[in-house]
Structures are given as C-alpha cells and as structure tokens.
Design an enzyme around this catalytic site. Structure first.
Site, mmCIF file in Angstrom:
data_model
loop_
_atom_site.group_PDB
_atom_site.id
_atom_site.type_symbol
_atom_site.label_atom_id
_atom_site.label_comp_id
_atom_site.label_asym_id
_atom_site.label_seq_id
_atom_site.Cartn_x
_atom_site.Cartn_y
_atom_site.Cartn_z
ATOM 1 N N GLY A 13 4.032 2.746 -1.658
ATOM 2 C CA GLY A 13 3.271 1.491 -1.565
ATOM 3 C C GLY A 13 1.814 1.708 -1.187
ATOM 4 N N GLY A 16 2.172 2.735 2.275
ATOM 5 C CA GLY A 16 3.173 3.802 2.369
ATOM 6 C C GLY A 16 2.659 5.162 1.922
ATOM 7 N NE ARG A 35 12.584 1.117 -3.410
ATOM 8 C CZ ARG A 35 12.418 0.103 -4.255
ATOM 9 N NH1 ARG A 35 13.426 -0.669 -4.560
ATOM 10 N NH2 ARG A 35 11.239 -0.147 -4.779
ATOM 11 C CE LYS A 44 7.079 2.002 -6.955
ATOM 12 N NZ LYS A 44 7.888 1.205 -6.059
ATOM 13 C CE LYS A 138 5.123 -7.924 8.418
ATOM 14 N NZ LYS A 138 3.694 -7.625 8.250
#
Ligand code: NDP
Length: 312
Positions: A13, A16, A35, A44, A138
């Site tokens: 990300g 990330g 994933r 990715k 959150k």
C-alpha cells in the site's frame, strides 16, 4: 539487542511499502503478507518481488483463510498492519479483527501496530458523521486488541504530507497551485504534516522500543506544526509569488460537504476537524502518549519547505 522479526500486512500500500522499506533499512528480518487476491496486478507482484530481492520474505496469507493468518503471524515477533483506511480509495480497517484473533491464537507476538496512522481516534469521540466511521472502526480494533491483552503501539501520524501539503490543505487537491488557494476558514488552525517515509521510519523505530509499549506514538516534527496560511506562505516564498486567496466559512464548507457522495463526505469531515477545529495540535500529549521526534531525534525529518520544494 536483537531486532525483532516483523510481518508487514498491507505491505504494497501507499504507506505499507514505506514500512517495508524502513523495516529492511533498520535491519529487521522482514516478512510481507502476500495475498492470493493479487490476480493480475502486475505492479503489486513486481513490488513484492523487489522487496524479496532486497531480503524480505513473502508469506502467503488470506483474510478469508484464518489459519493462513495464524501461520504467518507465528513466524514473527511484531506485526505491523497498514491495511487500507481511506474511503475515497479503499477502507478495510475492520478486517483487522481477523488478524487480532490470529495474533491472540498464535500467542507469540510481542507487539502489534494496527492500521492507524492518522488522527488519534481516541480523541474523536465527538467527531461528525459520516467521517467518524474511520475513528469508530479504529476504536473497535483497539478494543479487540486490548481485550485480547495484545501488547501494542498506536501511531498517530497526523497529516500525510502528500495529501495535505500537496494540496496546500485543500481537499480534493494534491498538487499546489501557483495561482490561487482556498483557505478553510481564516486558515489559522495549526495542523501537523509528516512525510510518509518519515512516518514509516518513526513507526518502525518504535516496534522494539519499550517506551512505546502500550502507548500512542504521536508524530509531531516541531517545524511541521503549521497553519494553512503558514504552509501557503512557505509555498509563495518558494515560487516567488503571492497566491490569490479566497476563503470558505465553516458553515459553507459543511453545506458543500452534504452535497458530495459518501466517500467524499468522509474525507471532508476529516478536513473539517483538522482545518476548522485544529484537532491535531490542540492538545498536550498525556501519559498515554509519547512524541516520535523526541524519542528518535536521529531521524532527520523532512520539513514542510523541503517537501514543497519537490513540486517546483
Ligand atoms: P492503501 O489504500 O494504500 O491500502 C493498503 C493495503 O491494504 C493494500 O495495498 C492492500 O495490501 C491492503 N488491502 C486493500 N484491500 C484489501 C482487502 N480487501 N483485503 C485485505 N487487504 C486489503 O492504504 P493507505 O496506505 O492509504 O492507508 C494505510 C493507513 O493509513 C490507514 O489506516 C489510513 O486510514 C491511514 N491514512 C492516513 C492518512 C493521513 O493523512 N493521516 C492518509 C491516508 C491514509 P496488500 O495487497 O499488500 O495485502
């Protein structure tokens, strides 16, 4: 002291990938969740391969396959999650509840850093709809972490510089204009801007730090606590020209917000709390918190002026 083994979830990300970089740079044995939903997202895949080429280990894992999360988590001491949490892009904060369960079951994790990296949600109990959903979600994750007794650190990173400085604090803009700017209110509320690579570095420095255990790390680089007008002033100096200024009152901003779609309203709510109410800088850090630039003065953080220079 030996560096912890770290698993980054959401490693491809916006934030990330920077966490993976910082983790490798600091010499952590670094694992990145891979994933299977990656499909034919070639960028990715290439990013993951570049991490691998630099020494990271790719670990297969799937949020729909609980056992795969448990197995991934068992490999490491620390889990840092940067799963998406911006409605105008993608928002999956609550998926972390599965990760919390996996960490609890695995039983070996010494520190979990959930996907936070913004306004401290614990201070946003009175936030407006619909943007409060970010803070509420959150807080749901925080409660699960604390109920499970998982050692943790929460990182309150304030404003990602790319969004806020890029747009001179104007929602919906990420490139600074050389002609005009819309001030939110009088433009005098202070906010805090942090370069995304610095957020990642401060975050990764905190993972083994006992001073950050079960605390919130607030990232407040002192030179970067500025109002919108001050940010605009720095930009004007850099381009050698004054911008044409107009302003929008809080009332008009809220009326305009109500006409937008849901995802945009979420984002605008956040701008409202930051730019009209000054929610990032209007409190002292208490006993539950520590400040990153004080903990890690060796990080040579990017100042607002240095960041804005990139757009020249
Ligand atoms: P991104 O939108 O870049 O997404 C991060 C990662 O989430 C993706 O790369 C992917 O990782 C993972 N992800 C996305 N969808 C799914 C899914 N369905 N299932 C599992 N994983 C998924 O996130 P950001 O970097 O923008 O946001 C990270 C955090 O930073 C959030 O908590 C957000 O709220 C916060 N933030 C704060 C800002 C601020 O100004 N303070 C601004 C922007 C974000 P992979 O494919 O690698 O598994």
């Amino acid at each position: 002291m030996a560096k912890s083994k770290v698993l980054i979830v959401g490693g491809t990300g916006y934030l990330g990938k920077r966490l993976v970089n910082a983790s490798l740079k600091l010499g952590h044995e670094t694992y990145v969740l891979q994933r299977p939903e990656i499909g034919v997202d070639i960028e990715k895949v290439q990013m993951l391969l570049s991490f691998k080429g630099r020494g990271a280990k790719l670990v297969p894992g799937f949020f729909d396959d609980y056992q795969s999360l448990v197995e991934a988590v068992k490999l490491v001491d620390v889990v840092v999650c940067a799963i998406s949490g911006v409605h105008i892009r993608s928002h999956h904060v609550l998926l972390q509840l599965k990760l919390v369960d996996a960490i609890k079951e695995a039983g070996n994790v010494k520190r979990f850093l959930p996907s936070e990296f913004g306004t401290d949600p614990a201070r946003m109990a009175n936030a407006m709809d619909p943007g409060r959903v970010t803070f509420d979600d959150k807080m749901v994750v925080r409660k699960a972490i604390e109920d499970a007794g998982i050692p943790h650190t929460y990182v309150s990173a304030n404003c990602f510089a790319g969004y806020f400085l890029g747009g001179l604090c104007q929602p919906g803009k990420i490139i600074p204009s050389t002609d005009s700017v819309l001030l939110l209110g009088d433009g005098n509320q202070k906010a805090i801007y942090v370069d995304e690579d610095d957020i990642a570095m401060y975050t990764m420095k905190s993972v083994d730090d006992p001073r950050a255990l079960n605390k919130t790390v607030y990232i407040r680089p002192p030179k970067n606590i500025l109002s919108q007008l001050e940010v605009v002033g720095i930009w004007e100096k850099l381009i050698g020209k004054d911008l044409q200024k107009s302003s929008i009152s809080a009332q008009d901003f809220l009326a305009m917000m109500r006409e937008q779609n849901y995802a945009e309203q979420v984002a605008l709510t956040h701008y409202y709390h930051v730019c009209y109410e000054g929610c990032l800088a209007n409190f002292e850090i208490g006993e539950d918190g520590v400040e990153a630039s004080e903990l890690y003065p060796d990080v040579n953080y990017v100042t607002v002026e240095e960041y804005l220079r990139r757009y020249l």
